[in-house]
Enzyme design. Structure first.
Site, PDB file in Angstrom:
ATOM      1  N   GLN A   1       5.618 -11.327 -22.966  1.00 14.84           N
ATOM      2  CA  GLN A   1       7.069 -11.075 -22.943  1.00 14.84           C
ATOM      3  C   GLN A   1       7.436 -10.106 -21.812  1.00 14.84           C
ATOM      4  O   GLN A   1       8.338 -10.362 -21.019  1.00 14.84           O
ATOM      5  CB  GLN A   1       7.521 -10.442 -24.260  1.00 14.84           C
TER       6      GLN A   1
ATOM      7  N   TYR B   1      -3.673  -7.088 -27.011  1.00 10.66           N
ATOM      8  CA  TYR B   1      -3.898  -7.907 -28.202  1.00 10.66           C
ATOM      9  C   TYR B   1      -2.790  -7.509 -29.172  1.00 10.66           C
ATOM     10  O   TYR B   1      -2.803  -6.412 -29.735  1.00 10.66           O
ATOM     11  CB  TYR B   1      -5.287  -7.602 -28.775  1.00 10.66           C
ATOM     12  N   THR B   2      -1.788  -8.382 -29.346  1.00  7.10           N
ATOM     13  CA  THR B   2      -0.577  -7.985 -30.096  1.00  7.10           C
ATOM     14  C   THR B   2      -0.454  -8.663 -31.472  1.00  7.10           C
ATOM     15  O   THR B   2       0.587  -8.532 -32.113  1.00  7.10           O
ATOM     16  CB  THR B   2       0.699  -8.278 -29.268  1.00  7.10           C
TER      17      THR B   2
ATOM     18  N   TYR C   1       1.347   0.359 -21.360  1.00  7.42           N
ATOM     19  CA  TYR C   1       2.282   0.396 -22.499  1.00  7.42           C
ATOM     20  C   TYR C   1       1.553   0.613 -23.810  1.00  7.42           C
ATOM     21  O   TYR C   1       0.474   0.059 -24.032  1.00  7.42           O
ATOM     22  CB  TYR C   1       3.116  -0.903 -22.553  1.00  7.42           C
TER      23      TYR C   1
ATOM     24  N   THR D   1       2.513   1.864 -28.236  1.00  2.00           N
ATOM     25  CA  THR D   1       3.330   1.389 -29.350  1.00  2.00           C
ATOM     26  C   THR D   1       3.744   2.488 -30.327  1.00  2.00           C
ATOM     27  O   THR D   1       3.032   3.503 -30.461  1.00  2.00           O
ATOM     28  CB  THR D   1       2.533   0.307 -30.125  1.00  2.00           C
ATOM     29  N   ASP D   2       4.843   2.228 -31.011  1.00  2.00           N
ATOM     30  CA  ASP D   2       5.280   3.103 -32.118  1.00  2.00           C
ATOM     31  C   ASP D   2       4.284   3.052 -33.281  1.00  2.00           C
ATOM     32  O   ASP D   2       4.293   3.925 -34.141  1.00  2.00           O
ATOM     33  CB  ASP D   2       6.677   2.695 -32.587  1.00  2.00           C
TER      34      ASP D   2
ATOM     35  N   TYR E   1      -4.581  -2.482 -35.144  1.00  2.00           N
ATOM     36  CA  TYR E   1      -3.797  -2.586 -33.908  1.00  2.00           C
ATOM     37  C   TYR E   1      -3.358  -1.188 -33.441  1.00  2.00           C
ATOM     38  O   TYR E   1      -3.559  -0.820 -32.276  1.00  2.00           O
ATOM     39  CB  TYR E   1      -2.577  -3.485 -34.144  1.00  2.00           C
TER      40      TYR E   1
ATOM     41  N   LYS F   1      -4.552   0.760 -30.022  1.00  2.00           N
ATOM     42  CA  LYS F   1      -3.616   1.191 -28.972  1.00  2.00           C
ATOM     43  C   LYS F   1      -3.728   2.707 -28.748  1.00  2.00           C
ATOM     44  O   LYS F   1      -3.630   3.178 -27.618  1.00  2.00           O
ATOM     45  CB  LYS F   1      -2.174   0.809 -29.349  1.00  2.00           C
TER      46      LYS F   1
ATOM     47  N   TRP G   1       9.096  -2.727 -31.076  1.00  2.00           N
ATOM     48  CA  TRP G   1       9.781  -3.974 -31.449  1.00  2.00           C
ATOM     49  C   TRP G   1      10.280  -4.748 -30.214  1.00  2.00           C
ATOM     50  O   TRP G   1      11.471  -5.054 -30.073  1.00  2.00           O
ATOM     51  CB  TRP G   1      10.946  -3.676 -32.408  1.00  2.00           C
TER      52      TRP G   1
HETATM   53  N1  LIG Z   1       5.638  -6.960 -28.996  1.00  2.00           N
HETATM   54  C1  LIG Z   1       5.972  -5.811 -29.590  1.00  2.00           C
HETATM   55  O1  LIG Z   1       6.722  -5.788 -30.568  1.00  2.00           O
HETATM   56  C2  LIG Z   1       5.448  -4.497 -29.049  1.00  2.00           C
HETATM   57  C3  LIG Z   1       5.817  -3.307 -29.699  1.00  2.00           C
HETATM   58  C4  LIG Z   1       5.349  -2.092 -29.215  1.00  2.00           C
HETATM   59  C5  LIG Z   1       4.530  -2.067 -28.089  1.00  2.00           C
HETATM   60  N2  LIG Z   1       4.184  -3.234 -27.493  1.00  2.00           N
HETATM   61  C6  LIG Z   1       3.300  -3.162 -26.310  1.00  2.00           C
HETATM   62  O2  LIG Z   1       4.043  -3.601 -25.184  1.00  2.00           O
HETATM   63  C7  LIG Z   1       3.165  -4.267 -24.269  1.00  2.00           C
HETATM   64  C8  LIG Z   1       3.719  -5.656 -23.939  1.00  2.00           C
HETATM   65  O3  LIG Z   1       3.780  -6.396 -25.147  1.00  2.00           O
HETATM   66  P1  LIG Z   1       4.357  -7.909 -25.199  1.00  2.00           P
HETATM   67  O4  LIG Z   1       5.272  -7.968 -26.353  1.00  2.00           O
HETATM   68  O5  LIG Z   1       4.806  -8.311 -23.840  1.00  2.00           O
HETATM   69  O6  LIG Z   1       3.017  -8.672 -25.599  1.00  2.00           O
HETATM   70  P2  LIG Z   1       2.738 -10.253 -25.575  1.00  2.00           P
HETATM   71  O7  LIG Z   1       3.981 -11.006 -25.359  1.00  2.00           O
HETATM   72  O8  LIG Z   1       1.904 -10.524 -26.781  1.00  2.00           O
HETATM   73  O9  LIG Z   1       1.847 -10.402 -24.280  1.00  2.00           O
HETATM   74  C9  LIG Z   1       0.547  -9.942 -24.211  1.00  2.00           C
HETATM   75  C10 LIG Z   1      -0.123 -10.638 -23.060  1.00  2.00           C
HETATM   76  O10 LIG Z   1      -1.480 -10.165 -23.042  1.00  2.00           O
HETATM   77  C11 LIG Z   1      -2.255 -11.273 -22.675  1.00  2.00           C
HETATM   78  N3  LIG Z   1      -3.637 -11.127 -23.130  1.00  2.00           N
HETATM   79  C12 LIG Z   1      -4.124 -11.047 -24.387  1.00  2.00           C
HETATM   80  N4  LIG Z   1      -5.463 -11.024 -24.361  1.00  2.00           N
HETATM   81  C13 LIG Z   1      -5.820 -11.117 -23.058  1.00  2.00           C
HETATM   82  C14 LIG Z   1      -7.074 -11.147 -22.378  1.00  2.00           C
HETATM   83  N5  LIG Z   1      -8.227 -11.098 -23.046  1.00  2.00           N
HETATM   84  N6  LIG Z   1      -7.061 -11.223 -21.024  1.00  2.00           N
HETATM   85  C15 LIG Z   1      -5.903 -11.297 -20.346  1.00  2.00           C
HETATM   86  N7  LIG Z   1      -4.698 -11.286 -20.912  1.00  2.00           N
HETATM   87  C16 LIG Z   1      -4.661 -11.186 -22.260  1.00  2.00           C
HETATM   88  C17 LIG Z   1      -1.638 -12.470 -23.379  1.00  2.00           C
HETATM   89  O11 LIG Z   1      -2.088 -13.604 -22.692  1.00  2.00           O
HETATM   90  P3  LIG Z   1      -1.768 -15.116 -23.151  1.00  2.00           P
HETATM   91  O12 LIG Z   1      -0.327 -15.321 -22.731  1.00  2.00           O
HETATM   92  O13 LIG Z   1      -2.722 -15.928 -22.403  1.00  2.00           O
HETATM   93  O14 LIG Z   1      -1.966 -15.108 -24.643  1.00  2.00           O
HETATM   94  C18 LIG Z   1      -0.164 -12.176 -23.198  1.00  2.00           C
HETATM   95  O15 LIG Z   1       0.334 -12.778 -22.036  1.00  2.00           O
HETATM   96  C19 LIG Z   1       1.795  -4.263 -24.928  1.00  2.00           C
HETATM   97  O16 LIG Z   1       1.067  -3.159 -24.477  1.00  2.00           O
HETATM   98  C20 LIG Z   1       2.104  -4.085 -26.405  1.00  2.00           C
HETATM   99  O17 LIG Z   1       1.034  -3.487 -27.113  1.00  2.00           O
HETATM  100  C21 LIG Z   1       4.635  -4.452 -27.931  1.00  2.00           C
END
Ligand SMILES: NC(=O)c1ccc[n+]([C@@H]2O[C@H](COP(=O)([O-])OP(=O)(O)OC[C@H]3O[C@@H](n4cnc5c(N)ncnc54)[C@H](OP(=O)(O)O)[C@@H]3O)[C@@H](O)[C@H]2O)c1
Length: 293
Positions: free
Chosen positions: A11, A60-61, A98, A100-101, A124, A128, A149
């Site tokens: 995302q 890993y989300t 990045y 997380t909360d 998770y 993180k 979120w």
């Molecule tokens: N989503 C939330 O609600 C949330 C909340 C708080 C913090 N965050 C943090 O914000 C950041 C961005 O989150 P997001 O929502 O954009 O996450 P996301 O949409 O789940 O994207 C994560 C990306 O990581 C890639 N990935 C996973 N395993 C991998 C591997 N082994 N090698 C290479 N790439 C890999 C995935 O690849 P594929 O596309 O190939 O699966 C995906 O493109 C992260 O650090 C997350 O922890 C997210």
């Protein structure tokens, strides 16, 4: 400036792909180009490319799956960021990461500040938090941006799930005792880029001076239930909705393998004081995001 973006198809990664070319020469890597669970290849790739700036949006989300895929979650969320931070230090690059909360347990009665004690409730969250610690230990010029979120209008976000459910069900039951700040991935990418652009002339020194953890989310906070109601109110195609009732329910009604914090809003004052930027309210952001579909 040469920029390596890691996790380009997520995302946040997707939104960075749109905006980073304005900041410099971008090399965007997805899982196919760089598997971040292969730690030796992270080191090799970054040393070979020698960027000035590394932005890691990979993670890993799958919060519930992480409870059983512990080793994989730890490899990606805990160990990989430390390897990236170490490589960045070696090649004198800035490293943006990045978090997380979910590093907090959600028992606060006010938004968390950066040095509030952490106490993750899930694998998770623990992974993180270890990623933060490894980044701090190995890093030099780095920012760790904790957000919450995150949603976009692409893929399987909460926004698209609610829209999907609303087309299939007359009643929706949505958890009302989890509270945080829905944050649009596009605004998160744009605000990060704006902060970096303002330091562009002397990026390494500026970020080294300001290195550390910052909270960066939309302003304000809400429950998942209120968020869902607002999503449906902003629906660009409301006539497609079947839903008539949205019912608030406690988290206990939907038991999940991973425990989530109940109140995990983050206070973003430190980022504002340091960079002069804040994200709009979650309501304004959602309206903008959904008007964009
Ligand atoms: N989503 C939330 O609600 C949330 C909340 C708080 C913090 N965050 C943090 O914000 C950041 C961005 O989150 P997001 O929502 O954009 O996450 P996301 O949409 O789940 O994207 C994560 C990306 O990581 C890639 N990935 C996973 N395993 C991998 C591997 N082994 N090698 C290479 N790439 C890999 C995935 O690849 P594929 O596309 O190939 O699966 C995906 O493109 C992260 O650090 C997350 O922890 C997210």
């Amino acid at each position: 400036m040469k920029i390596v973006l890691i996790g380009k198809n997520g995302q946040l990664g997707w939104e960075f792909q749109r905006i980073l070319p304005g900041l410099g020469e971008m090399i965007a890597l997805g899982r196919d180009e760089l598997d971040v669970s292969d730690h030796a290849s992270i080191q090799k790739t970054l040393i070979r490319l020698r960027p000035d700036l590394i932005i890691n949006t990979s993670a890993y989300t799958e919060v519930d799956l992480a409870e059983t895929q512990v080793e994989l979650a730890m490899g990606i969320n805990a160990i990989a960021p430390g390897v990236m931070a170490e490589a960045a230090r070696q090649i004198q690059a800035v490293f943006i990461h990045y978090s997380t909360d979910y590093v907090f347990d959600g028992k606060n009665n006010r938004p968390y500040i950066e040095n509030d004690p952490t106490h993750p409730l899930s694998v998770y969250g623990k992974s993180k938090l270890m990623g933060e610690e490894n980044t701090k230990r190995s890093g030099d010029a780095y920012l760790i941006l904790r957000t919450s979120w995150v949603y976009s209008l692409r893929g399987n976000s909460f926004v698209n799930k609610v829209l999907g459910w609303s087309r299939k069900n007359k009643t929706l039951k949505i958890v009302s005792d989890q509270v945080s700040s829905p944050t649009w991935a596009r605004l998160l990418a744009e605000t990060t880029t704006q902060a970096l652009a303002a330091c562009k002339e002397n990026l390494l020194d500026e970020i080294r001076e300001r290195r550390g953890i910052y909270h960066l989310t939309a302003s304000g906070y809400t429950s998942r239930y209120e968020w869902a109601r607002r999503i449906l109110a902003c629906d660009p195609n409301p006539t497609e909705q079947l839903v008539q009732t949205i019912e608030p329910v406690p988290s206990g009604e939907f038991p999940t393998p991973a425990q989530r914090p109940l109140f995990s809003a983050l206070d973003c004052g430190k980022f504002f004081n340091e960079f002069g930027l804040r994200l709009p309210s979650w309501e304004e952001s959602l309206q903008l995001a959904m008007a964009n579909t």
